[in-house]
Design a protein around this motif. Structure first.
Motif, PDB file in Angstrom:
ATOM      1  N   SER A  79      34.604 -41.115 113.943  1.00  0.00           N
ATOM      2  CA  SER A  79      33.483 -41.730 113.222  1.00  0.00           C
ATOM      3  C   SER A  79      32.786 -42.766 114.080  1.00  0.00           C
ATOM      4  CB  SER A  79      33.988 -42.377 111.927  1.00  0.00           C
ATOM      5  OG  SER A  79      34.546 -41.418 111.052  1.00  0.00           O
ATOM      6  N   GLU A  80      33.556 -43.609 114.765  1.00  0.00           N
ATOM      7  CA  GLU A  80      32.941 -44.650 115.594  1.00  0.00           C
ATOM      8  C   GLU A  80      32.106 -44.044 116.716  1.00  0.00           C
ATOM      9  OE1 GLU A  80      36.001 -47.343 116.862  1.00  0.00           O
ATOM     10  OE2 GLU A  80      35.818 -48.557 115.042  1.00  0.00           O
ATOM     11  N   LEU A  81      32.607 -42.990 117.345  1.00  0.00           N
ATOM     12  CA  LEU A  81      31.850 -42.371 118.436  1.00  0.00           C
ATOM     13  C   LEU A  81      30.521 -41.805 117.941  1.00  0.00           C
ATOM     14  CD1 LEU A  81      34.689 -40.571 120.416  1.00  0.00           C
ATOM     15  CD2 LEU A  81      33.249 -42.440 121.252  1.00  0.00           C
ATOM     16  N   LEU A  82      30.539 -41.153 116.782  1.00  0.00           N
ATOM     17  CA  LEU A  82      29.314 -40.536 116.280  1.00  0.00           C
ATOM     18  C   LEU A  82      28.345 -41.577 115.719  1.00  0.00           C
ATOM     19  CD1 LEU A  82      30.701 -37.276 114.656  1.00  0.00           C
ATOM     20  CD2 LEU A  82      29.324 -37.478 116.733  1.00  0.00           C
ATOM     21  N   VAL A  83      28.855 -42.593 115.035  1.00  0.00           N
ATOM     22  CA  VAL A  83      27.975 -43.644 114.522  1.00  0.00           C
ATOM     23  C   VAL A  83      27.293 -44.369 115.687  1.00  0.00           C
ATOM     24  CG1 VAL A  83      27.953 -45.891 113.336  1.00  0.00           C
ATOM     25  CG2 VAL A  83      29.177 -43.947 112.337  1.00  0.00           C
ATOM     26  N   LYS A  84      28.036 -44.637 116.738  1.00  0.00           N
ATOM     27  CA  LYS A  84      27.459 -45.281 117.929  1.00  0.00           C
ATOM     28  C   LYS A  84      26.415 -44.367 118.574  1.00  0.00           C
ATOM     29  CE  LYS A  84      28.809 -47.310 122.385  1.00  0.00           C
ATOM     30  NZ  LYS A  84      29.977 -47.664 123.260  1.00  0.00           N
ATOM     31  N   ALA A  85      26.729 -43.074 118.680  1.00  0.00           N
ATOM     32  CA  ALA A  85      25.800 -42.132 119.306  1.00  0.00           C
ATOM     33  C   ALA A  85      24.504 -42.016 118.513  1.00  0.00           C
ATOM     34  CB  ALA A  85      26.463 -40.766 119.443  1.00  0.00           C
ATOM     35  N   LYS A  86      24.603 -42.079 117.199  1.00  0.00           N
ATOM     36  CA  LYS A  86      23.398 -42.025 116.374  1.00  0.00           C
ATOM     37  C   LYS A  86      22.573 -43.295 116.542  1.00  0.00           C
ATOM     38  CE  LYS A  86      21.776 -41.465 111.612  1.00  0.00           C
ATOM     39  NZ  LYS A  86      20.707 -40.509 111.990  1.00  0.00           N
ATOM     40  N   ALA A  87      23.253 -44.459 116.525  1.00  0.00           N
ATOM     41  CA  ALA A  87      22.547 -45.739 116.619  1.00  0.00           C
ATOM     42  C   ALA A  87      21.865 -45.906 117.970  1.00  0.00           C
ATOM     43  CB  ALA A  87      23.514 -46.887 116.374  1.00  0.00           C
ATOM     44  N   LEU A  88      22.523 -45.477 119.042  1.00  0.00           N
ATOM     45  CA  LEU A  88      21.977 -45.641 120.392  1.00  0.00           C
ATOM     46  C   LEU A  88      21.147 -44.445 120.832  1.00  0.00           C
ATOM     47  CD1 LEU A  88      24.962 -47.370 122.216  1.00  0.00           C
ATOM     48  CD2 LEU A  88      23.068 -48.386 120.930  1.00  0.00           C
ATOM     49  N   ARG A  89      21.025 -43.474 119.936  1.00  0.00           N
ATOM     50  CA  ARG A  89      20.184 -42.291 120.135  1.00  0.00           C
ATOM     51  C   ARG A  89      20.630 -41.449 121.322  1.00  0.00           C
ATOM     52  NH1 ARG A  89      16.382 -41.819 116.796  1.00  0.00           N
ATOM     53  NH2 ARG A  89      15.207 -40.325 118.067  1.00  0.00           N
TER      54      ARG A  89
ATOM     55  N   GLY B  42      29.188 -41.232 109.237  1.00  0.00           N
ATOM     56  CA  GLY B  42      29.674 -42.577 108.963  1.00  0.00           C
ATOM     57  C   GLY B  42      30.002 -42.840 107.515  1.00  0.00           C
ATOM     58  N   THR B  43      29.745 -41.880 106.629  1.00  0.00           N
ATOM     59  CA  THR B  43      29.962 -42.109 105.201  1.00  0.00           C
ATOM     60  C   THR B  43      31.206 -41.378 104.706  1.00  0.00           C
ATOM     61  OG1 THR B  43      28.626 -40.198 104.514  1.00  0.00           O
ATOM     62  CG2 THR B  43      27.473 -42.278 104.894  1.00  0.00           C
ATOM     63  N   GLY B  44      31.607 -41.698 103.470  1.00  0.00           N
ATOM     64  CA  GLY B  44      32.698 -40.973 102.810  1.00  0.00           C
ATOM     65  C   GLY B  44      34.085 -41.342 103.285  1.00  0.00           C
ATOM     66  N   TRP B  45      34.260 -42.585 103.785  1.00  0.00           N
ATOM     67  CA  TRP B  45      35.569 -42.976 104.317  1.00  0.00           C
ATOM     68  C   TRP B  45      36.446 -43.568 103.214  1.00  0.00           C
ATOM     69  CZ3 TRP B  45      38.705 -47.259 104.776  1.00  0.00           C
ATOM     70  CH2 TRP B  45      39.754 -47.169 105.705  1.00  0.00           C
TER      71      TRP B  45
ATOM     72  N   PHE C 126      30.813 -46.559 107.759  1.00  0.00           N
ATOM     73  CA  PHE C 126      30.715 -47.195 109.067  1.00  0.00           C
ATOM     74  C   PHE C 126      29.251 -47.465 109.374  1.00  0.00           C
ATOM     75  CE2 PHE C 126      34.522 -44.565 109.241  1.00  0.00           C
ATOM     76  CZ  PHE C 126      35.442 -45.378 109.882  1.00  0.00           C
ATOM     77  N   ARG C 127      28.994 -48.520 110.134  1.00  0.00           N
ATOM     78  CA  ARG C 127      27.633 -48.791 110.595  1.00  0.00           C
ATOM     79  C   ARG C 127      27.691 -49.490 111.951  1.00  0.00           C
ATOM     80  NH1 ARG C 127      26.711 -54.243 109.904  1.00  0.00           N
ATOM     81  NH2 ARG C 127      28.071 -55.258 108.366  1.00  0.00           N
ATOM     82  N   TRP C 128      26.594 -49.382 112.671  1.00  0.00           N
ATOM     83  CA  TRP C 128      26.464 -50.028 113.977  1.00  0.00           C
ATOM     84  C   TRP C 128      25.959 -51.443 113.780  1.00  0.00           C
ATOM     85  CZ3 TRP C 128      28.017 -49.636 118.763  1.00  0.00           C
ATOM     86  CH2 TRP C 128      27.331 -50.302 119.786  1.00  0.00           C
ATOM     87  N   ASP C 129      26.689 -52.410 114.332  1.00  0.00           N
ATOM     88  CA  ASP C 129      26.289 -53.811 114.280  1.00  0.00           C
ATOM     89  C   ASP C 129      25.640 -54.156 115.615  1.00  0.00           C
ATOM     90  OD1 ASP C 129      26.132 -56.610 114.387  1.00  0.00           O
ATOM     91  OD2 ASP C 129      27.891 -56.855 113.110  1.00  0.00           O
ATOM     92  N   ALA C 130      24.328 -54.302 115.601  1.00  0.00           N
ATOM     93  CA  ALA C 130      23.599 -54.535 116.851  1.00  0.00           C
ATOM     94  C   ALA C 130      23.962 -55.866 117.477  1.00  0.00           C
ATOM     95  CB  ALA C 130      22.101 -54.454 116.587  1.00  0.00           C
ATOM     96  N   ALA C 131      24.339 -56.841 116.666  1.00  0.00           N
ATOM     97  CA  ALA C 131      24.657 -58.168 117.201  1.00  0.00           C
ATOM     98  C   ALA C 131      25.926 -58.144 118.040  1.00  0.00           C
ATOM     99  CB  ALA C 131      24.794 -59.177 116.059  1.00  0.00           C
ATOM    100  N   THR C 132      26.945 -57.461 117.545  1.00  0.00           N
ATOM    101  CA  THR C 132      28.216 -57.403 118.269  1.00  0.00           C
ATOM    102  C   THR C 132      28.330 -56.175 119.143  1.00  0.00           C
ATOM    103  OG1 THR C 132      29.295 -56.251 116.425  1.00  0.00           O
ATOM    104  CG2 THR C 132      29.386 -58.667 116.427  1.00  0.00           C
TER     105      THR C 132
END
Length: 559
Positions: A353-363, A373-376, A443-449
C-alpha cells in the motif's frame, strides 16, 4: 536452495568481528559507496557503540545473516517485492512457468539449527527480534530496549494503532503463530461479496495452499505433553462456559516439536518461542517449502537486504524499482534502480500500500485508481489474558491447539495462544481474538513529512474490544478466574494488529485477480488485496490461497 543456504564452516571463517563492525558502520560489505541520502531504514538514527557491539555478537552467533546478498540483474522479466506468503507463491508459480524472476526481500536470510539460538527469545528479546527499533512493548506488556539491528519483526507506529509484520526471508511465515485456517463460508461472503468464488476457493485453492504448507492439527501426544498444559486448561475453561473448542490446523512440524520434548533438539516451540522465529525449524515456514521449490526451478533468485523505496514506470513501458541494499546493522551499502517487464507486489498490506500510495502521489504511476490506499483494516485483532489459571509445567508451548467461535454479537473467534514469559508459571492464559469488524482506514501521502501515513481513527478498536470483552468475561465468570494482569497486560489489548489487511483491495483498486487498475503487468498478490478482514480467522492461508488463484489466472490469461 543453494542461494539461501551456505555452509556453516565457510560462514564462520568469513564473518569476523571486523566484518560485523563494518556492517554496523556501513563500510565495505559490498564494496560500494554508502548513499548520502536516507542512510538508514525507516528513519533509524545513527548506530551507537552498543549497536556495534551487538552486531559483532550476532556475527558470531548467526554468521549466515552477514553474507552479502546476491546482486539483482539490471533488468528482469519479472520482479517480486516481498517473500511472504503471496510473494513466495507468485515467485514459485512464475519459476514453474519458465519466467526468470528475482525476489526482493528487505530482511535477512535466517538459518535453522537444532542446537543454536538463531532467533531472540520471546520473553527477553534483543536486536535479532526487532527491525531497526530500539524499544518495544509486546504482548507481555513489559517494555524492552534492544540494540538497533535488522531483526525479524517490524513494529510500525501509526496514528492510534501499531502494526506488526515480518522482515525476513520468508516474510510473515517466520514470525506468525503458525495457524492456517479457512474461514466459514458465511463470513467469507460477508468480506468478499461476489468478488471471489467461495466454492472454487474451498474446493481448489484452500486445499492446494494447505497441501503446499503441510497444514495439520496438533497431534494428541503433543497436546497431552507438559508444555501444552495451558492449551488443555484453555479448552476446559471454554467448555465450562458453553463453548466447544475446534482444533486448528498449523504450519508446525510436529516431529521437530517431539524432538524438543525428547531432548533431541534445543527447546524452542515448547518454551514459547515464535514471535521472533523458531530456531530449530519447528515452524515449517516458507524457507522450508515454497521458497526452496521456487529456487529449484532454476528461474528464481532471492535477494535479501534489499529495501524497496519507490516504484514507477518509464516511457518504454518497463517498471522500475529503486532499492537500497543495507547491512544487518542498517547502513546503506548500495543504491540502485532495476527494471522489469512485470512487477508483482507481495510486500504485505503495509509495504504494498505504501509503495502504491507514494507512486500515485509522486506521479510515478499517475494512472492509479483513487481506490489505492483505501479499505485497510486490522482483522479485528486483539490479545486477551486471563489470570488465576495455573497449568501443568513452567513454560507454555507456542503452537495454537484450538479456537472457539461466538456469534451472539459481532462474530468473533478466540484462539488458544501462549503467554511469552520467563520459565515461571504465574497462572496466565492467553488468547488471540479476531472480530468481524467493519472499521476501515486509508493511507495517504503526507507532503510535509514525505511519508505515507495511515489514518486509523481514534477509538477505531472500541467495537472489537467490547465484543471480545463480553465473551472473555463470560469464560472468566464460568471458571471463577480473573482477566487482565494489573500493571502489565489489560484484559483486552487492541492497540496493535498482527494481521494488517487491505489498502489495494480486490475488485476496487485491482480487478478480482490482483491486476492493478490502469496498468498492465502490475499485480498485487498479498494481504493488501484483502478488504480488511478474513472473517474471524488468521489471514495466512487465505493470502496463500488467493495468490494461487491469482497466479492461475495471470499465467493463463496474461495481463
Amino acid at each position: 536452495m543453494d542461494q539461501m543456504v551456505i555452509s556453516r564452516r565457510s560462514l564462520l571463517s568469513s564473518a569476523t568481528l571486523g566484518a560485523a563492525a563494518a556492517a554496523a558502520t556501513g563500510v565495505g560489505m559490498l564494496g560500494g559507496t554508502p548513499a548520502a541520502a536516507n542512510p538508514l531504514p525507516d528513519g533509524a538514527t545513527s548506530p551507537t557503540v552498543l549497536d556495534g557491539l551487538a552486531v559483532a555478537k550476532y556475527s558470531v552467533m548467526v554468521p549466515e545473516i552477514f553474507v552479502a546478498p546476491q546482486a539483482v540483474p539490471t533488468h528482469m522479466p519479472a520482479l517480486v517485492i516481498g517473500s511472504g506468503f503471496g510473494g513466495s507463491i507468485a515467485a514459485l508459480r512464475l519459476g514453474e512457468a519458465g519466467i526468470r524472476t528475482a525476489v526482493l526481500e528487505r530482511g535477512l536470510p535466517w538459518p535453522r539449527d537444532p542446537n543454536r539460538a538463531i532467533f531472540a527469545n520471546d520473553a527477553l528479546p534483543d536486536g535479532r527480534a526487532l527491525w531497526h527499533r530500539r524499544s518495544f512493548t509486546g504482548i507481555s506488556g513489559v517494555p524492552v530496549a534492544t540494540p538497533k539491528f535488522g531483526g525479524v519483526l517490524d513494529a510500525t507506529d501509526y496514528a492510534n494503532i501499531q502494526v506488526w509484520r515480518g522482515a525476513a526471508v520468508g516474510g510473515g511465515s517466520v514470525v506468525f503463530t503458525g495457524v492456517l485456517i479457512e474461514p466459514e463460508e458465511r463470513f467469507f461472503r460477508t468480506v468478499f461479496d461476489d468478488r471471489v468464488d467461495f466454492e472454487k476457493m474451498h474446493e481448489v485453492y484452500y486445499p492446494r495452499a494447505r497441501a503446499r504448507l503441510k497444514a495439520s492439527p496438533m497431534p494428541d501426544d503433543v497436546y497431552r505433553s507438559q508444555p501444552f498444559g495451558h492449551s488443555r486448561v484453555w479448552d476446559a475453561q471454554a467448555r465450562k462456559a458453553g463453548f466447544e473448542p475446534q482444533p486448528l490446523d498449523s504450519i508446525f512440524d510436529w516431529d521437530v516439536v517431539r524432538a524438543e520434548l525428547d531432548g533431541r533438539s534445543r527447546s524452542s516451540a515448547t518454551i514459547g518461542e515464535s514471535n521472533y522465529g523458531n530456531s530449530n525449524a519447528a515452524k515449517y515456514d516458507l524457507t522450508q517449502n515454497v521458497l526452496p521449490a521456487a529456487l529449484a526451478t532454476g528461474n528464481v533468485s532471492v535477494h535479501h537486504s534489499h529495501v524497496v523505496d519507490a516504484i514507477g514506470r518509464d516511457s518504454s513501458g518497463r517498471y522500475w524499482v529503486d532499492i537500497r541494499v543495507i547491512a544487518p546493522g542498517g547502513k546503506v551499502q548500495q543504491t540502485r534502480r532495476v527494471t522489469c517487464d512485470r512487477l508483482f507486489l507481495g510486500a504485505g498490506s503495509i509495504g504494498t500500500s505504501e509503495l502504491l500510495v507514494k507512486a500515485k502521489a509522486l506521479r510515478t504511476l499517475p494512472a492509479l485508481s483513487g481506490a489505492v490506499g483505501t479499505g485497510w483494516g486490522t482483522n479485528g485483532d486483539a490479545a486477551l489474558v486471563r489470570t488465576c489459571s495455573l497449568s501443568e509445567g513452567l513454560t507454555q508451548g507456542s503452537p495454537s491447539a484450538s479456537r472457539v467461535l461466538d456469534e451472539t454479537g459481532l462474530p468473533l473467534s478466540l484462539e488458544n495462544w501462549y503467554v511469552p514469559g520467563l520459565p515461571l508459571n504465574v497462572g496466565l492464559i492467553g488468547s488471540l481474538g479476531m472480530v468481524l469488524d467493519s472499521t476501515r482506514a486509508s493511507f495517504r501521502w503526507d507532503a510535509a513529512t514525505k511519508k505515507v501515513v495511515l489514518d486509523w481513527p481514534r477509538g477505531g478498536n472500541d467495537r472489537v474490544v467490547a465484543a471480545l470483552r463480553a465473551v472473555h468475561d463470560k469464560i472468566a465468570r464460568a471458571n471463577f478466574v480473573g482477566t487482565g494482569f494489573p500493571g502489565l497486560a489489560p484484559d483486552v489489548n487492541a492497540s496493535f494488529t498482527a494481521h494488517p489487511l487491505g489498502g489495494v483491495v480486490l475488485g476496487e483498486a485491482t480487478d478480482t485477480f490482483g491486476r492493478v487498475n490502469g496498468y498492465d503487468g502490475l499485480y498485487v498478490v498479498d494481504g493488501a488485496a484483502i478488504p480488511g478482514s478474513t472473517g474471524t480467522v488468521n489471514p495466512s492461508l487465505t493470502i496463500a490461497a488467493l495468490a494461487e488463484r491469482a497466479m492461475d489466472d495471470i499465467l493463463a490469461r496474461g495481463i
